[in-house]
Design a protein around this motif. Structure first.
Motif, PDB file in Angstrom:
ATOM      1  N   ALA A 178       0.877  -1.099   0.052  1.00 11.89           N
ATOM      2  CA  ALA A 178      -0.105  -0.048  -0.038  1.00 11.89           C
ATOM      3  C   ALA A 178       0.949   1.360  -0.112  1.00 11.89           C
ATOM      4  O   ALA A 178       0.268   2.332  -0.301  1.00 11.89           O
ATOM      5  N   ASP A 179       1.993   1.216   0.558  1.00  7.71           N
ATOM      6  CA  ASP A 179       2.990   2.321   0.505  1.00  7.71           C
ATOM      7  C   ASP A 179       3.806   2.484  -0.816  1.00  7.71           C
ATOM      8  O   ASP A 179       4.058   3.725  -1.090  1.00  7.71           O
ATOM      9  N   LEU A 180       3.508   1.592  -1.746  1.00  2.00           N
ATOM     10  CA  LEU A 180       4.247   1.678  -2.994  1.00  2.00           C
ATOM     11  C   LEU A 180       3.569   2.390  -3.967  1.00  2.00           C
ATOM     12  O   LEU A 180       3.167   2.020  -5.084  1.00  2.00           O
ATOM     13  N   THR A 181       3.400   3.583  -3.871  1.00  2.00           N
ATOM     14  CA  THR A 181       2.657   4.582  -4.901  1.00  2.00           C
ATOM     15  C   THR A 181       3.481   5.614  -5.215  1.00  2.00           C
ATOM     16  O   THR A 181       4.022   6.283  -4.507  1.00  2.00           O
ATOM     17  N   GLY A 182       3.314   6.254  -6.472  1.00  2.00           N
ATOM     18  CA  GLY A 182       3.999   7.341  -6.972  1.00  2.00           C
ATOM     19  C   GLY A 182       5.444   7.612  -6.919  1.00  2.00           C
ATOM     20  O   GLY A 182       5.960   6.657  -6.925  1.00  2.00           O
ATOM     21  N   LYS A 183       5.756   8.758  -6.191  1.00  2.00           N
ATOM     22  CA  LYS A 183       7.297   9.075  -6.043  1.00  2.00           C
ATOM     23  C   LYS A 183       7.705   8.239  -4.906  1.00  2.00           C
ATOM     24  O   LYS A 183       8.980   7.689  -4.880  1.00  2.00           O
ATOM     25  N   ALA A 184       7.081   7.642  -4.050  1.00  2.00           N
ATOM     26  CA  ALA A 184       7.330   6.782  -2.945  1.00  2.00           C
ATOM     27  C   ALA A 184       7.861   5.573  -3.612  1.00  2.00           C
ATOM     28  O   ALA A 184       8.749   4.979  -2.941  1.00  2.00           O
ATOM     29  N   ARG A 185       7.097   5.169  -4.304  1.00  2.00           N
ATOM     30  CA  ARG A 185       7.576   3.831  -4.859  1.00  2.00           C
ATOM     31  C   ARG A 185       8.710   3.856  -5.882  1.00  2.00           C
ATOM     32  O   ARG A 185       9.663   3.141  -5.764  1.00  2.00           O
ATOM     33  N   GLN A 186       9.097   4.866  -6.448  1.00  2.00           N
ATOM     34  CA  GLN A 186      10.354   5.006  -7.246  1.00  2.00           C
ATOM     35  C   GLN A 186      11.495   5.187  -6.208  1.00  2.00           C
ATOM     36  O   GLN A 186      12.452   4.518  -6.473  1.00  2.00           O
ATOM     37  N   ALA A 187      11.536   5.809  -4.932  1.00  2.00           N
ATOM     38  CA  ALA A 187      12.291   5.980  -4.140  1.00  2.00           C
ATOM     39  C   ALA A 187      12.755   4.474  -3.386  1.00  2.00           C
ATOM     40  O   ALA A 187      13.737   4.042  -3.015  1.00  2.00           O
ATOM     41  N   PHE A 188      11.485   4.002  -3.192  1.00  2.00           N
ATOM     42  CA  PHE A 188      11.619   2.329  -2.650  1.00  2.00           C
ATOM     43  C   PHE A 188      12.426   1.595  -3.692  1.00  2.00           C
ATOM     44  O   PHE A 188      13.132   0.760  -3.450  1.00  2.00           O
ATOM     45  N   ALA A 189      11.801   1.618  -4.890  1.00  2.00           N
ATOM     46  CA  ALA A 189      12.354   0.596  -6.096  1.00  2.00           C
ATOM     47  C   ALA A 189      13.788   0.770  -6.283  1.00  2.00           C
ATOM     48  O   ALA A 189      14.640  -0.253  -6.530  1.00  2.00           O
ATOM     49  N   ASN A 190      14.224   2.220  -6.468  1.00  2.00           N
ATOM     50  CA  ASN A 190      15.716   2.289  -7.080  1.00  2.00           C
ATOM     51  C   ASN A 190      16.487   3.388  -6.501  1.00  2.00           C
ATOM     52  O   ASN A 190      17.499   3.923  -6.658  1.00  2.00           O
TER      53      ASN A 190
END
Length: 163
Positions: free
Chosen positions: A40-52
């Motif tokens: 649920a936290d993996l959306t938008g710019k937060a998802r990009q910060a998490f992913a890479n």
């Protein structure tokens, strides 16, 4: 001893991260910031910060690429203190003194990752959520004659900070 600095080849990080790291700042993986995240936290710019995203130690921002660079022992001490302060401010650590050993361990993990690579080697990180938590994988991009000196920003190895 080696550590990694944020490097930008274009302006894309300015668009994909809510808080982009500054070019040239020292970085670590920073995967600890996602230890309690769910899908649920993996959306938008937060998802990009998490992913890479690598974590910039000065700004707390994220960057996609880091370049291996020599770091002076005195700088490591200052960076450890900076990360310990980050733990107090953003993650609820009770004090800088109590956070310092954890910060030192995080910095040591990054120096270990960088140690066997020559200066200007590029690194990327990829993260995914698994049943057992966050899994990180690293990619090494060797620069063989790429002329990265035109892009990479290197700090002084002089402990006084002068070039």
């Amino acid at each position: 001893m080696n550590l990694a600095r944020a490097i930008h080849f274009d302006e894309s990080d300015q668009r994909v991260y809510a808080n982009p790291a500054r070019t040239g700042e020292w970085c670590i993986s920073g995967g600890f910031e996602f230890s309690d995240w769910t899908d649920a936290d993996l959306t938008g710019k937060a998802r990009q910060a998490f992913a890479n995203g690598w974590l910039g130690l000065e700004t707390g921002g994220r960057v996609t690429f880091v370049a291996v660079t020599t770091v002076a022992p005195g700088e490591l001490t200052a960076l450890t203190d900076l990360l310990a302060e980050h733990f107090v401010t953003y993650h609820g650590a009770p004090s800088v003194d109590q956070a310092r050993p954890v910060a030192a361990e995080e910095i040591a993990q990054m120096t270990d990752l960088c140690e066997d690579h020559p200066p200007n080697t590029l690194l990327t990180v990829a993260r995914e959520l698994t049943q057992s938590g966050v899994r990180e994988a690293y990619r090494v991009i060797e620069t063989k004659d790429a002329g990265l000196e035109q892009f990479a920003i290197h700090g002084s190895t002089d402990e006084s900070g002068s070039d």
